[in-house]
Design an enzyme around this catalytic site. Structure first.
Site, PDB file in Angstrom:
ATOM      1  N   HIS A   1      -2.568  -2.304  -9.561  1.00  0.00           N
ATOM      2  CA  HIS A   1      -3.537  -1.716  -8.650  1.00  0.00           C
ATOM      3  C   HIS A   1      -4.779  -2.582  -8.626  1.00  0.00           C
ATOM      4  CE1 HIS A   1      -6.066   1.250  -6.695  1.00  0.00           C
ATOM      5  NE2 HIS A   1      -4.938   1.830  -6.326  1.00  0.00           N
TER       6      HIS A   1
ATOM      7  N   HIS B   1       0.878  -1.186   0.000  1.00  0.00           N
ATOM      8  CA  HIS B   1       0.000   0.000   0.000  1.00  0.00           C
ATOM      9  C   HIS B   1       0.913   1.233   0.000  1.00  0.00           C
ATOM     10  CE1 HIS B   1      -3.431   2.454   0.682  1.00  0.00           C
ATOM     11  NE2 HIS B   1      -3.779   2.100   1.906  1.00  0.00           N
TER      12      HIS B   1
ATOM     13  N   ASP C   1       2.593   5.499  -6.560  1.00  0.00           N
ATOM     14  CA  ASP C   1       3.861   5.379  -5.844  1.00  0.00           C
ATOM     15  C   ASP C   1       5.078   5.266  -6.762  1.00  0.00           C
ATOM     16  OD1 ASP C   1       2.789   5.417  -3.227  1.00  0.00           O
ATOM     17  OD2 ASP C   1       2.064   3.379  -3.504  1.00  0.00           O
TER      18      ASP C   1
HETATM   19  N1  CMC Z   1       4.632  -6.750 -10.318  1.00  0.00           N
HETATM   20  C1  CMC Z   1       4.525  -7.957 -10.925  1.00  0.00           C
HETATM   21  N2  CMC Z   1       3.386  -8.629 -11.060  1.00  0.00           N
HETATM   22  C2  CMC Z   1       2.289  -8.072 -10.546  1.00  0.00           C
HETATM   23  C3  CMC Z   1       2.313  -6.827  -9.890  1.00  0.00           C
HETATM   24  C4  CMC Z   1       3.547  -6.170  -9.783  1.00  0.00           C
HETATM   25  N3  CMC Z   1       3.643  -4.982  -9.179  1.00  0.00           N
HETATM   26  N4  CMC Z   1       1.075  -6.516  -9.467  1.00  0.00           N
HETATM   27  C5  CMC Z   1       0.285  -7.538  -9.829  1.00  0.00           C
HETATM   28  N5  CMC Z   1       1.015  -8.470 -10.484  1.00  0.00           N
HETATM   29  C6  CMC Z   1       0.521  -9.711 -11.108  1.00  0.00           C
HETATM   30  C7  CMC Z   1       0.177 -10.739 -10.027  1.00  0.00           C
HETATM   31  O1  CMC Z   1       1.291 -11.553  -9.747  1.00  0.00           O
HETATM   32  C8  CMC Z   1      -0.948 -11.490 -10.698  1.00  0.00           C
HETATM   33  O2  CMC Z   1      -0.377 -12.353 -11.662  1.00  0.00           O
HETATM   34  P1  CMC Z   1      -1.046 -13.799 -11.965  1.00  0.00           P
HETATM   35  O3  CMC Z   1      -2.365 -13.496 -12.593  1.00  0.00           O
HETATM   36  O4  CMC Z   1      -0.070 -14.479 -12.862  1.00  0.00           O
HETATM   37  O5  CMC Z   1      -1.191 -14.498 -10.636  1.00  0.00           O
HETATM   38  C9  CMC Z   1      -1.703 -10.407 -11.474  1.00  0.00           C
HETATM   39  O6  CMC Z   1      -0.728  -9.393 -11.743  1.00  0.00           O
HETATM   40  C10 CMC Z   1      -2.882  -9.795 -10.722  1.00  0.00           C
HETATM   41  O7  CMC Z   1      -2.393  -9.240  -9.534  1.00  0.00           O
HETATM   42  P2  CMC Z   1      -3.092  -9.377  -8.107  1.00  0.00           P
HETATM   43  O8  CMC Z   1      -2.030  -9.676  -7.104  1.00  0.00           O
HETATM   44  O9  CMC Z   1      -4.269 -10.283  -8.189  1.00  0.00           O
HETATM   45  O10 CMC Z   1      -3.632  -7.923  -7.898  1.00  0.00           O
HETATM   46  P3  CMC Z   1      -4.174  -7.318  -6.548  1.00  0.00           P
HETATM   47  O11 CMC Z   1      -5.314  -6.459  -6.924  1.00  0.00           O
HETATM   48  O12 CMC Z   1      -4.415  -8.368  -5.504  1.00  0.00           O
HETATM   49  O13 CMC Z   1      -2.919  -6.450  -6.008  1.00  0.00           O
HETATM   50  C11 CMC Z   1      -1.415  -4.667  -5.709  1.00  0.00           C
HETATM   51  C12 CMC Z   1      -2.796  -5.091  -6.215  1.00  0.00           C
HETATM   52  C13 CMC Z   1      -1.301  -3.159  -5.752  1.00  0.00           C
HETATM   53  C14 CMC Z   1      -1.252  -5.107  -4.229  1.00  0.00           C
HETATM   54  C15 CMC Z   1      -0.332  -5.337  -6.589  1.00  0.00           C
HETATM   55  O14 CMC Z   1      -0.461  -4.882  -7.919  1.00  0.00           O
HETATM   56  C16 CMC Z   1       1.076  -5.074  -6.079  1.00  0.00           C
HETATM   57  O15 CMC Z   1       1.560  -5.810  -5.214  1.00  0.00           O
HETATM   58  N6  CMC Z   1       1.792  -4.000  -6.591  1.00  0.00           N
HETATM   59  C17 CMC Z   1       3.093  -3.643  -6.100  1.00  0.00           C
HETATM   60  C18 CMC Z   1       2.973  -2.820  -4.831  1.00  0.00           C
HETATM   61  C19 CMC Z   1       2.467  -1.415  -5.116  1.00  0.00           C
HETATM   62  O16 CMC Z   1       2.944  -0.721  -6.000  1.00  0.00           O
HETATM   63  N7  CMC Z   1       1.497  -0.977  -4.293  1.00  0.00           N
HETATM   64  C20 CMC Z   1       0.923   0.375  -4.382  1.00  0.00           C
HETATM   65  C21 CMC Z   1      -0.514   0.341  -4.807  1.00  0.00           C
HETATM   66  S1  CMC Z   1      -1.163   1.935  -5.293  1.00  0.00           S
HETATM   67  C22 CMC Z   1      -1.068   2.990  -3.961  1.00  0.00           C
HETATM   68  C23 CMC Z   1      -1.501   2.450  -2.661  1.00  0.00           C
HETATM   69  O17 CMC Z   1      -2.392   1.620  -2.525  1.00  0.00           O
HETATM   70  O18 CMC Z   1      -0.922   2.884  -1.692  1.00  0.00           O
END
Ligand code: CMC
Length: 427
Positions: free
Chosen positions: A306, A267, A362
């Site tokens: 996201h 986050h 971010d």
């Molecule tokens: N790098 C690589 N792969 C990713 C990423 C990433 N940053 N984000 C998602 N994926 C992949 C994930 O592995 C999954 O792949 P598969 O379908 O093969 O299993 C697919 O994309 C869908 O992702 P998800 O994990 O189901 O998505 P989510 O909605 O649960 O997670 C998230 C959202 C923001 C936690 C995630 O994208 C992430 O961990 N990003 C990196 C951390 C980040 O930048 N966070 C800031 C978010 S925005 C500001 C805030 O909230 O503060």
């Protein structure tokens, strides 16, 4: 009935008509689906709330597919260009942009509540010199609760309003004191003749200059950054604010929980992880190898992806533009080249395209903070200052919503059935 969903329970053959209101069916309407009269009824299962609306809200609107963010109907691009953080705070909290008179009164109130009790200084001094500033902020927000015992009267609109002013006014002071403590520098008291962002920058960076005034470009950049972080509907920390607030503690306690949720690397802690990642990548030549590791699921591309956006985060686009204005004053950040190239490669790569992964808020913010000489671990604190107005608006909306009650999800128990206790000698 046009706006309804017909559901047939194949266990019984019964069909139910569930009304669709505001694009949703009520989860409670599934409870009437029973196999026998004393059956509990069907539940819906949604770990991580991926498809569950937990409230009706009028604060922020996001269209994730189109990359749209609006607060109370106003596009984020217009607010970032034309408004100020304190005006956006009023908009989020009250629902309308303030008149000049209302805004002047609000600014006056904020400026006259920026000081914290002297004991808060001693509290912050109790931390080790190398403490993470986010731990210091979370704890000191919670500690503020003990100075305002009346704050627990959350059903009183006047009491709520008073705490809201105090929190928006004092969080920059706590954040700046946490920074000064980690640097071994004397704390700088608030300057109420300065704007909200200028006062914050002065408390952070002023060394022994009573007339210190921050560069106007950096002052405006911080106002815009605070606006861009002000609210983002039902994210992890806003949900924490609502869930903790639903058991009706004072808002300092609830807001410290929200800040704790923000701290995590998935986050608001992602902004610092982006910088650590860029530093680790080290140079543009190393990007392909890093992307290979991301695709092998050995790494996350921090600052990408996201839960709601399946398109470019509109806040990231604004911050990217802002970075160039800041670098005119501070000098450029050498990591910018790596970030830009990383983004270019990722946006063309099938892995990211198929999963609709784009830069989020971010990805570029940390580059600005680093150019301004903020330590990396301080970045989530900067996010928290801006998000305070959003947490408080979500909290007020939750408390005045007649449909809300104490938050208490159900579970699907999949553990052992009843069994008899076995004495330790027989195990
Ligand atoms: N790098 C690589 N792969 C990713 C990423 C990433 N940053 N984000 C998602 N994926 C992949 C994930 O592995 C999954 O792949 P598969 O379908 O093969 O299993 C697919 O994309 C869908 O992702 P998800 O994990 O189901 O998505 P989510 O909605 O649960 O997670 C998230 C959202 C923001 C936690 C995630 O994208 C992430 O961990 N990003 C990196 C951390 C980040 O930048 N966070 C800031 C978010 S925005 C500001 C805030 O909230 O503060």
């Amino acid at each position: 009935m046009a706006d309804s969903l017909s559901v047939t329970d194949n266990r019984t053959g019964n069909t139910f008509e569930l009304p669709i209101v505001d694009g949703a069916v009520s989860a409670m309407s599934f409870r009437q689906m029973k196999t026998e009269p004393d059956d509990f009824g069907l539940m819906v299962y949604d770990p991580a709330f991926k498809n569950t609306a937990s409230c009706r809200s009028t604060i922020s609107f996001i269209d994730g597919d189109k990359g749209i963010l609006r607060h109370r109907g106003y596009p984020i691009e217009q607010l970032a260009e034309k408004s100020t953080y304190l005006e956006v705070a009023q908009l989020l909290i009250n629902g309308e942009l303030p008149t000049q008179v209302e805004h002047d009164a609000f600014r006056h109130e904020i400026r006259t509540h920026t000081f914290v009790h002297e004991n808060m200084k001693k509290f912050i001094e109790g931390f080790r010199y190398d403490s993470n500033p986010m731990s210091m902020l979370i704890s000191s927000i919670a500690a503020l609760s003990s100075f305002y015992p009346e704050a627990g009267e959350v059903s009183s609109p006047e009491v709520r309003r008073q705490q809201l002013i105090r929190l928006i006014a004092k969080i920059p002071t706590l954040a700046a004191f946490a920074y000064r403590h980690t640097q071994g520098l004397p704390y700088v008291y608030p300057r109420n003749d300065l704007s909200y962002p200028a006062n914050f920058l002065s408390m952070v960076f002023n060394i022994n200059d009573v007339n210190h005034t921050p560069d106007p470009v950096l002052e405006r950049a911080f106002d815009v950054l605070f606006i861009l972080h002000a609210d983002h509907e039902q994210n992890c920390s806003a949900t924490a604010m609502r869930v903790v607030g639903s058991s009706q503690p004072d808002p300092y306690t609830a807001l410290s929980a929200a800040a704790a949720a923000l701290y995590g690397p998935l986050h608001g802690g992602a902004n610092r992880m982006v910088l650590y990642m860029l530093e680790r990548i080290g140079s543009v030549e190393n990007i392909p190898n890093f992307i290979k590791k991301v695709k092998a699921k050995e790494e996350l591309l921090m600052g990408f992806g996201h839960r709601v956006y399946r398109n470019y985060d509109p806040r990231a686009r604004i911050i990217k533009g802002l970075a160039h204005e800041v670098f005119e004053v501070t000098g450029t950040n050498p990591l910018l080249d790596i970030a830009v190239e990383l983004e270019r490669i990722a946006l063309e790569d099938d892995y990211f395209v198929e999963r609709k992964l784009y830069p989020n808020v971010d990805f570029y913010s940390g580059l600005i903070y680093q150019a301004m000489k903020f330590p990396i671990d301080f970045y989530p604190v900067l996010f928290a200052i801006g998000r305070t107005a959003g947490w408080l608006s979500q909290w007020c909306e939750m408390l005045t919503d007649k449909e809300q009650k104490i938050a208490r999800p159900r579970q699907l128990y999949v553990g052992k059935g009843v069994r008899d206790y076995v004495p330790v000698s027989e195990r």
